[in-house]
Design an enzyme around this catalytic site. Sequence first.
Site, mmCIF file in Angstrom:
data_model
loop_
_atom_site.group_PDB
_atom_site.id
_atom_site.type_symbol
_atom_site.label_atom_id
_atom_site.label_comp_id
_atom_site.label_asym_id
_atom_site.label_seq_id
_atom_site.Cartn_x
_atom_site.Cartn_y
_atom_site.Cartn_z
ATOM 1 C CG MET A 206 -1.874 -1.201 1.188
ATOM 2 S SD MET A 206 -3.390 -0.911 2.098
ATOM 3 C CE MET A 206 -2.760 -0.585 3.710
ATOM 4 C CB ALA A 208 3.895 4.399 3.394
ATOM 5 N N GLY A 212 11.325 -3.268 5.252
ATOM 6 C CA GLY A 212 10.593 -4.536 5.245
ATOM 7 C C GLY A 212 10.121 -4.862 3.836
ATOM 8 C CG HIS A 213 7.142 -2.472 1.970
ATOM 9 N ND1 HIS A 213 7.073 -1.412 2.825
ATOM 10 C CD2 HIS A 213 5.918 -3.045 1.967
ATOM 11 C CE1 HIS A 213 5.842 -1.327 3.325
ATOM 12 N NE2 HIS A 213 5.127 -2.304 2.825
ATOM 13 C CD GLN A 237 -5.915 -3.552 2.992
ATOM 14 O OE1 GLN A 237 -5.858 -3.981 1.845
ATOM 15 N NE2 GLN A 237 -4.948 -3.763 3.875
ATOM 16 C CG ASP A 326 0.868 -7.461 8.080
ATOM 17 O OD1 ASP A 326 0.421 -6.881 9.073
ATOM 18 O OD2 ASP A 326 1.561 -6.887 7.219
ATOM 19 C CD GLN A 329 -1.918 -8.902 4.538
ATOM 20 O OE1 GLN A 329 -2.711 -7.991 4.631
ATOM 21 N NE2 GLN A 329 -0.672 -8.699 4.140
ATOM 22 C CB SER A 361 4.657 -0.994 10.863
ATOM 23 O OG SER A 361 3.400 -0.421 10.574
HETATM 24 O O1 PAF Z 1 -0.061 -5.959 3.607
HETATM 25 C C1 PAF Z 1 -0.485 -4.986 2.944
HETATM 26 O O2 PAF Z 1 0.205 -3.981 2.774
HETATM 27 C C2 PAF Z 1 -1.884 -5.046 2.367
HETATM 28 O O3 PAF Z 1 -2.768 -5.662 3.230
HETATM 29 C C3 PAF Z 1 -1.931 -5.678 0.974
HETATM 30 C C4 PAF Z 1 -1.523 -7.157 1.019
HETATM 31 C C5 PAF Z 1 -1.026 -4.932 0.019
HETATM 32 C C6 PAF Z 1 -3.358 -5.607 0.422
HETATM 33 O O4 PAF Z 1 -3.786 -4.303 0.277
#
Ligand code: PAF
Length: 467
Positions: A206, A208, A212-213, A237, A326, A329, A361
């Site tokens: 999403m 930002a 981690g990403h 969400q 997460d 998730q 985060s």
């Molecule tokens: O983990 C996230 O950033 C979100 O939940 C995702 C998987 C991109 C779905 O919008």
Amino acid sequence: MTTERAFVALGSNEGDAHAHLRTALAALDRDGCRVAACSRLGWSHYVGIVEGQRPAPVLNAVAEIRTSLDVDTFHARLHALEDEAGRVRDGRPERTLDLDLLTFGDVVRTDASLTLPHPRCLARGFVLSPWMEIAPLFRVPGTSATVVEHAAALRVPDPGPATDLEPAFAAPFADRGAACEVLRDREALDAWRGLRQGRVGVVMTMGALHAGHASLVQRAAAECDAVLATVFVNPTQFAAGEDLDRYPRTFEADCALLARHGAHAVYAPTAAELYPDGVAADVEPGDAAEGYEGAERPTHFAGVATVVTKLWDATRADVSYFGRKDAQQLAVLRQVRDRLGLPVEVVGCPTVRAIEGLALSSRNRYLEDAQMLLARKLSTVLEVLRISAAVCAAPAGAYSVEEDLATVRALLEKDSLDVDYIDVVDADTMRPVRALDGPALAIGAIRLGGVRLIDNRWIAPPARPHA
Ligand code: PAF
């Protein structure tokens, strides 16, 4: 011309430390060298005993340099830069500039002039912390572990940074990777996807973005022929009153980070394109969504399941990478994938943590300094659960999950932290676990001011692969 990937630790504790590091980075960005990435800056105490003195703290960073120079010429360049900064080599603890070559390509060597990897680089928190920020999954030559694994294994007393890292050099060196193509709509995505051959990995985000990403993108880049990221702040969400409107949007910086860590393209659709029939969640998230986050945020996982299913369909990814931070998730998405019989592999990747354990985060940026200190307690108590289970859950040990949970909840509440939940669960089903006879996850969520933070830790070694 071959280009080698080198990592350099920069330090300064004499004169204008910021200026010395800045000058060194600029010099490492020319004449056959290019700064591909630089961590944020952190202060650490001087390591070593100097009688009768308290040496000034050191400002540290780690940079990734791409260079066409050979290892000895590059090393000599570092030495020359130290000299240019007025470094006096008389054994005193003050150093205008210290440039340590951590690794150079996959070179492993020990001789009179140079030891690689740097002999102390894996025993210093002030090296591993910033290094982990820019290259968490880099496998250190001559060892079998990645930077993030070395950081986790670091058990030597470590001075650590005296203050948090500051994002000093983010701007000048942010956007130096290969270009990352921006796909604004489905037509562009389909055209890009149609030209890809081999295994295509997707990292959904999403925006930002943080380290981690970056670690997800690096993992995808290591395992796939093409890497696609998606950036979409998914409205379904978020419940009414949550932070949809103020969710941080940093698209340009995100593209730079994605490119630097190996993404080839980024798909950034509009809500109208992803939800042509109106913004609504219509994918059933399943049992794993029931407790914990699902109880606190009843519509959240239906929104996640809906958007991820749409993005799997649109991107036709072979494999998709999600962070284990997460955890629920991840469990939900695996169940959805299985139930719908979708041909996509779901890979869970290790949580990347900042100094003192705080899981990275995008929402950490909402925290003020004092809250940041409190936020770390969540990862600390989960670690306490992990250690207690490891020590006490041995066959003869008297171990009670309930007692431990009550103890750590009290620890959090003593600091006036608002605990949403803290529990030990099965990572696949997200059902509570009370007898520790297999892998389990300690999970927790707290609220700090208006910010909700979640985290988890394995409390028993996973007996079956969760990768
Ligand atoms: O983990 C996230 O950033 C979100 O939940 C995702 C998987 C991109 C779905 O919008």
